[in-house]
Design an enzyme around this catalytic site. Structure first.
Site, PDB file in Angstrom:
ATOM      1  N   LEU A  57       0.822  -1.214   0.000  1.00 47.43           N
ATOM      2  CA  LEU A  57       0.000   0.000   0.000  1.00 47.43           C
ATOM      3  C   LEU A  57       0.853   1.260   0.000  1.00 47.43           C
ATOM      4  O   LEU A  57       0.517   2.253  -0.651  1.00 47.43           O
ATOM      5  CB  LEU A  57      -0.977  -0.020   1.181  1.00 47.43           C
ATOM      6  CG  LEU A  57      -1.954  -1.203   1.138  1.00 47.43           C
ATOM      7  CD1 LEU A  57      -2.904  -1.168   2.321  1.00 47.43           C
ATOM      8  CD2 LEU A  57      -2.737  -1.257  -0.169  1.00 47.43           C
ATOM      9  N   HIS A 112      -4.660  24.648  20.451  1.00 47.96           N
ATOM     10  CA  HIS A 112      -5.551  24.850  19.309  1.00 47.96           C
ATOM     11  C   HIS A 112      -4.890  25.804  18.320  1.00 47.96           C
ATOM     12  O   HIS A 112      -4.313  26.808  18.743  1.00 47.96           O
ATOM     13  CB  HIS A 112      -6.870  25.461  19.789  1.00 47.96           C
ATOM     14  CG  HIS A 112      -7.802  25.796  18.659  1.00 47.96           C
ATOM     15  ND1 HIS A 112      -8.503  24.815  17.982  1.00 47.96           N
ATOM     16  CD2 HIS A 112      -8.116  26.977  18.082  1.00 47.96           C
ATOM     17  CE1 HIS A 112      -9.232  25.398  17.032  1.00 47.96           C
ATOM     18  NE2 HIS A 112      -9.016  26.702  17.070  1.00 47.96           N
TER      19      HIS A 112
END
Ligand code: FAD
Ligand code: NAI
EC number: 1.8.1.4
Length: 462
Positions: free
Chosen positions: A182, A441
């Site tokens: 993959l 954040h």
């Protein structure tokens, strides 16, 4: 001839790390390596070159698919394959030279050549026999073969050949939907190859969380990879430039054929112990050809240890490194330890896929009550800003105690995010411990905290 406290055989991530730790602990150390350069499979033909090609081809993908959306106009770059390979080789060179530097810094002798063990306490390299109080075997692994498939590393290749193809193939058939198939399949799909993955089982990446398997396959299909599942490859017929892959569908035994310009055989790897003389020494092996060791990486022959891909366990560079450090510590009289329950796995596709600890399937099989906290990257502002909203963080915790038991991530930087959870698991943390930790954040890490919140009263942005 020289006398050493420790001789390590093999300078891959298991061997070179073991040698460095031995030297740091004051042991006179040598490391035998038969390749021209240090670093083993990982640095020369594995982790590092594959990540270089994944990075380069991902940049092309971004230019083709996302640049215009951000107002970056103009034609996407064309591929200069020779230059891409040169970049990859340069990355390899920097890394392997780095290990040479570390060997010199730590006064480790590099014994160049292929080593064997004529008897316990002795290592032969060329005509020289060296004495060693302790020997660590870190001889690694090699691609396993398939019956009726002859590898020429040009048209029919293993991962080694796939890292230096003469050109980008028009049609690439990958046998095996595991990690190698993959990752390298993604590289060539991004570079323009028509990639078909033929897999024996009904799901990709065996052993992974079932929900991740399904989502991962769906994402890869969207990226242009085709899958033929439940298909057993019978043989490959190859000429100098083309190949035909013959396979049987397991559900009805029907026979089929695929044309290819190149075939990548990615059906697993096996331990490499040729030429060491283990049989004559009486070193016990497992039925799968691995060197059998006890909990302290000791073989049944006194003074001979073994680590990494050559022994049992996941064939991962960081697992080999941890065993290298731990075996060195045991030899130095300390308490080397590896927590096999907390070894992360990462697939470096885009998005990345990572996991640690238990899966829902393994918990069900063990009859253990658990809860799931899941959070989608669609609820993560940072991920959305960089077109990476696909995927999720899934945290598994004990239903009663809230202790974290495992995690499965598919999404941006999944390979880095997993380590917060590994550290939490090492400390025996609960999902609530993660949920109560302030996360900056806007970061992808907020998705991990949200998944932890989802194990309790609920995620905020879900
Ligand atoms: P190896 O790295 O195989 O090193 C063994 C060394 O021993 C070799 O250099 C060999 O030449 C030498 N040797 C063997 N016998 C002798 C002898 N008798 N005398 C002298 N020298 C000898 N793992 C990850 O964790 N992350 C990844 O992203 C990743 N990507 C990979 C990509 C590919 C394409 C491949 C093939 C593997 C990848 N792996 C990855 C797996 C990783 O490379 C292996 O798990 C790791 O290299 C094992 O380390 P090791 O030290 O046990 O053995
Ligand atoms: P793998 O074991 O991950 O996958 C092999 C796949 O081939 C399996 O899905 C299997 O069902 C399939 N298969 C086997 N025989 C088949 C057949 N006849 N026809 C069709 N499918 C068949 O092995 P892979 O991908 O070769 O990787 C080898 C090792 O290298 C792995 O153990 C992995 O840990 C390591 N590796 C790790 C990486 C990472 O950590 N990112 C990257 C690359 C390799």
């Amino acid at each position: 001839m020289a006398n050493y406290d420790v001789i390590v055989i093999g300078a891959g991530p298991g061997g070179y790390v073991a040698a460095i730790r031995c030297a740091q602990l004051g042991l006179k150390t040598a490391c035998v390596e038969g390749r021209e350069t240090l670093g083993g499979t990982c640095l020369n033909v594995g982790c590092i070159p594959s990540k270089a090609l994944l990075h380069a081809s991902h940049q092309l993908h971004e230019a083709e698919h996302n640049f215009a959306k951000m107002g970056l106009k103009g034609k996407a770059p064309s591929v200069d394959w020779k230059q891409m390979l040169a970049y990859k080789d340069d990355v390899i060179g920097q890394n392997t030279k780095g290990i040479e530097f570390l060997f010199k810094k730590n006064k480790i002798d590099w014994l160049k050549g292929w080593g064997s063990i004529p008897e316990a306490g002795k290592v032969k390299v060329g005509d020289e026999v060296h004495e060693a109080k302790n020997i660590i075997i870190a001889s690694g692994s090699e691609p396993s073969s398939l019956p009726n498939v002859e590898v020429d590393e040009k048209v029919v290749v293993t991962s080694t050949g796939a890292l230096e193809l003469g050109k980008v193939p028009k049609k690439l058939v990958v046998i095996g939907a595991g990690v190698i198939g993959l990752e390298l399949g993604s590289v060539y799909a991004r570079l323009g190859s028509e990639v078909t993955v033929v897999e024996f089982l009904d799901a990709i990446t065996p052993g992974m969380d079932g929900e991740v398997q399904k989502n991962f396959q769906r994402i890869l299909k969207k990226q242009g990879l085709s899958f033929i599942m439940g298909a057993a490859v019978q043989s490959v017929e190859a000429s100098k430039t083309k190949a035909k892959v013959n396979y049987k569908l397991r559900k009805d035994d029907s026979e089929h054929q695929l044309d290819a310009d190149c075939v990548l055989v990615a059906t697993g790897r096996k331990p490499y112990t040729d030429g060491l003389g283990l049989e004559a020494l009486g070193v016990e092996m497992t039925e799968r050809g691995q060197i059998r060791t006890n909990a302290h990486w000791q073989t049944n022959v006194k003074g001979i240890y073994a680590i990494g891909d050559a022994i049992e366990g996941p064939m991962l560079a960081h697992k080999a490194e941890d065993e290298g450090m731990a075996a060195a510590e045991v030899i130095a009289g300390k308490h080397g330890h590896v927590n096999y329950g907390v070894i992360p796995g990462v697939i470096y596709t885009h998005p990345e896929v990572s996991n640690v600890g238990e899966t829902e399937e393994s918990l069900k099989a063990a009859g253990r009550a658990y809860k799931v906290g899941k959070f989608s990257f669609m609820g993560n502002g940072r991920a959305k800003a960089v077109f990476a909203g696909e995927g999720f963080v899934k945290l598994l915790a004990d239903k009663e105690t809230d202790r974290i038991l495992g995690a499965h991530i598919i999404g941006p930087a999944a390979g880095d995010l997993i380590h917060e959870i590994c550290v939490a698991m090492e400390f025996g943390a609960s999902a609530e411990d993660l949920a109560l930790t302030c996360h900056a954040h806007p970061t992808y890490s907020e998705a991990v905290r949200e998944a932890a919140l989802a194990c309790g009263d609920g995620a905020i942005h879900a």
